[in-house]
Scaffold this motif. Structure first.
Motif, PDB file in Angstrom:
ATOM      1  N   VAL A  73      -4.206   4.830   4.486  1.00 31.53           N
ATOM      2  CA  VAL A  73      -4.066   4.191   3.174  1.00 31.53           C
ATOM      3  C   VAL A  73      -5.182   3.176   2.946  1.00 31.53           C
ATOM      4  O   VAL A  73      -5.811   3.146   1.879  1.00 31.53           O
ATOM      5  N   ILE A  74      -5.464   2.359   3.947  1.00 33.64           N
ATOM      6  CA  ILE A  74      -6.528   1.360   3.824  1.00 33.64           C
ATOM      7  C   ILE A  74      -7.879   2.034   3.646  1.00 33.64           C
ATOM      8  O   ILE A  74      -8.711   1.586   2.845  1.00 33.64           O
ATOM      9  N   ALA A  75      -8.108   3.137   4.361  1.00 42.04           N
ATOM     10  CA  ALA A  75      -9.372   3.868   4.218  1.00 42.04           C
ATOM     11  C   ALA A  75      -9.520   4.428   2.801  1.00 42.04           C
ATOM     12  O   ALA A  75     -10.613   4.378   2.227  1.00 42.04           O
ATOM     13  N   TRP A  76      -8.436   4.940   2.237  1.00 44.54           N
ATOM     14  CA  TRP A  76      -8.515   5.467   0.862  1.00 44.54           C
ATOM     15  C   TRP A  76      -8.904   4.363  -0.110  1.00 44.54           C
ATOM     16  O   TRP A  76      -9.777   4.564  -0.951  1.00 44.54           O
ATOM     17  N   PHE A  77      -8.244   3.208   0.002  1.00 46.90           N
ATOM     18  CA  PHE A  77      -8.584   2.094  -0.885  1.00 46.90           C
ATOM     19  C   PHE A  77     -10.039   1.664  -0.686  1.00 46.90           C
ATOM     20  O   PHE A  77     -10.756   1.404  -1.647  1.00 46.90           O
ATOM     21  N   GLY A  78     -10.484   1.591   0.557  1.00 46.51           N
ATOM     22  CA  GLY A  78     -11.863   1.197   0.839  1.00 46.51           C
ATOM     23  C   GLY A  78     -12.875   2.171   0.254  1.00 46.51           C
ATOM     24  O   GLY A  78     -13.879   1.762  -0.348  1.00 46.51           O
ATOM     25  N   ILE A  79     -12.610   3.451   0.409  1.00 45.66           N
ATOM     26  CA  ILE A  79     -13.514   4.474  -0.133  1.00 45.66           C
ATOM     27  C   ILE A  79     -13.551   4.405  -1.653  1.00 45.66           C
ATOM     28  O   ILE A  79     -14.620   4.500  -2.271  1.00 45.66           O
ATOM     29  N   MET A  80     -12.408   4.232  -2.288  1.00 42.14           N
ATOM     30  CA  MET A  80     -12.373   4.164  -3.746  1.00 42.14           C
ATOM     31  C   MET A  80     -13.102   2.933  -4.282  1.00 42.14           C
ATOM     32  O   MET A  80     -13.820   3.008  -5.275  1.00 42.14           O
ATOM     33  N   ILE A  99      -7.350   3.921 -11.292  1.00 39.48           N
ATOM     34  CA  ILE A  99      -6.568   4.617 -10.262  1.00 39.48           C
ATOM     35  C   ILE A  99      -6.203   3.658  -9.131  1.00 39.48           C
ATOM     36  O   ILE A  99      -5.079   3.688  -8.617  1.00 39.48           O
ATOM     37  N   ILE A 100      -7.122   2.776  -8.751  1.00 37.15           N
ATOM     38  CA  ILE A 100      -6.837   1.794  -7.702  1.00 37.15           C
ATOM     39  C   ILE A 100      -5.705   0.867  -8.139  1.00 37.15           C
ATOM     40  O   ILE A 100      -4.774   0.602  -7.366  1.00 37.15           O
ATOM     41  N   VAL A 101      -5.756   0.387  -9.368  1.00 36.99           N
ATOM     42  CA  VAL A 101      -4.708  -0.514  -9.871  1.00 36.99           C
ATOM     43  C   VAL A 101      -3.363   0.207  -9.905  1.00 36.99           C
ATOM     44  O   VAL A 101      -2.338  -0.353  -9.491  1.00 36.99           O
ATOM     45  N   LEU A 102      -3.357   1.448 -10.363  1.00 37.03           N
ATOM     46  CA  LEU A 102      -2.098   2.211 -10.392  1.00 37.03           C
ATOM     47  C   LEU A 102      -1.556   2.448  -8.981  1.00 37.03           C
ATOM     48  O   LEU A 102      -0.343   2.386  -8.763  1.00 37.03           O
ATOM     49  N   ALA A 103      -2.442   2.694  -8.028  1.00 43.17           N
ATOM     50  CA  ALA A 103      -2.006   2.884  -6.645  1.00 43.17           C
ATOM     51  C   ALA A 103      -1.426   1.591  -6.073  1.00 43.17           C
ATOM     52  O   ALA A 103      -0.410   1.615  -5.364  1.00 43.17           O
ATOM     53  N   VAL A 104      -2.047   0.462  -6.368  1.00 41.52           N
ATOM     54  CA  VAL A 104      -1.534  -0.824  -5.886  1.00 41.52           C
ATOM     55  C   VAL A 104      -0.157  -1.096  -6.483  1.00 41.52           C
ATOM     56  O   VAL A 104       0.770  -1.510  -5.769  1.00 41.52           O
ATOM     57  N   VAL A 105      -0.002  -0.840  -7.775  1.00 41.53           N
ATOM     58  CA  VAL A 105       1.305  -1.045  -8.423  1.00 41.53           C
ATOM     59  C   VAL A 105       2.357  -0.118  -7.802  1.00 41.53           C
ATOM     60  O   VAL A 105       3.495  -0.536  -7.544  1.00 41.53           O
ATOM     61  N   THR A 106       1.984   1.113  -7.523  1.00 40.02           N
ATOM     62  CA  THR A 106       2.915   2.056  -6.901  1.00 40.02           C
ATOM     63  C   THR A 106       3.332   1.583  -5.514  1.00 40.02           C
ATOM     64  O   THR A 106       4.519   1.629  -5.161  1.00 40.02           O
ATOM     65  N   VAL A 107       2.373   1.124  -4.721  1.00 39.38           N
ATOM     66  CA  VAL A 107       2.691   0.629  -3.380  1.00 39.38           C
ATOM     67  C   VAL A 107       3.610  -0.590  -3.464  1.00 39.38           C
ATOM     68  O   VAL A 107       4.582  -0.698  -2.708  1.00 39.38           O
ATOM     69  N   LEU A 108       3.318  -1.496  -4.383  1.00 34.54           N
ATOM     70  CA  LEU A 108       4.176  -2.675  -4.541  1.00 34.54           C
ATOM     71  C   LEU A 108       5.585  -2.292  -4.987  1.00 34.54           C
ATOM     72  O   LEU A 108       6.566  -2.875  -4.523  1.00 34.54           O
ATOM     73  N   CYS A 109       5.688  -1.304  -5.862  1.00 34.51           N
ATOM     74  CA  CYS A 109       7.014  -0.822  -6.290  1.00 34.51           C
ATOM     75  C   CYS A 109       7.770  -0.195  -5.130  1.00 34.51           C
ATOM     76  O   CYS A 109       8.983  -0.404  -4.985  1.00 34.51           O
ATOM     77  N   LEU A 110       7.069   0.544  -4.287  1.00 32.50           N
ATOM     78  CA  LEU A 110       7.719   1.136  -3.113  1.00 32.50           C
ATOM     79  C   LEU A 110       8.204   0.054  -2.149  1.00 32.50           C
ATOM     80  O   LEU A 110       9.310   0.151  -1.606  1.00 32.50           O
ATOM     81  N   PHE A 111       7.379  -0.970  -1.941  1.00 29.56           N
ATOM     82  CA  PHE A 111       7.800  -2.071  -1.083  1.00 29.56           C
ATOM     83  C   PHE A 111       9.024  -2.767  -1.657  1.00 29.56           C
ATOM     84  O   PHE A 111       9.956  -3.111  -0.931  1.00 29.56           O
TER      85      PHE A 111
END
Length: 117
Positions: free
Chosen positions: A69-76, A98-110
């Motif tokens: 997950v961290i690698a995906w964010f870093g690459i993006m 896409i990065i912002v949407l992914a961060v929001v999704t991760v926060l919602c999952l948490f």
């Protein structure tokens, strides 16, 4: 008199320089679809690794999932910066969205996981 005054005090008019670089062809839809498909594949892989880690109780496998997950964010983020340097602003904006949407999704999952207990 005004021109002499400007020259005397070295006052220059603020002229905005317009970039002479040509704007490259940018297909935002295809770019975004490819990035979202990569995100989905990485997410499925990560969830699979986490299920294996939960079954076997191995923490090192869970750390591998976190690294994906961290690698995906870093690459993006790196790609967005590189696209911005290449004057491909629309594609860079798509990556940032896409990065912002992914961060929001991760926060919602948490938040969802935190309210389960």
């Amino acid at each position: 008199m005004n021109e002499e005054f400007n020259e005397l005090f070295d006052i220059k008019e603020d002229k905005r320089e317009i970039s002479n670089l040509p704007v490259p062809k940018q297909n935002v839809l295809i770019h975004s679809i490819v990035r979202v498909v990569i995100l989905i594949i990485a997410s499925v892989l990560t969830l699979g690794i986490l299920f294996v880690a939960a079954i076997n109780g191995e923490m090192d496998v869970a750390i591998l999932a976190l690294a994906i997950v961290i690698a995906w964010f870093g690459i993006m983020i790196a790609e967005a910066k590189n696209l911005r340097k290449q004057n491909k602003n629309d594609l860079a904006d798509a990556n940032n969205t896409i990065i912002v949407l992914a961060v929001v999704t991760v926060l919602c999952l948490f938040a969802y996981i935190a309210t389960m207990h």
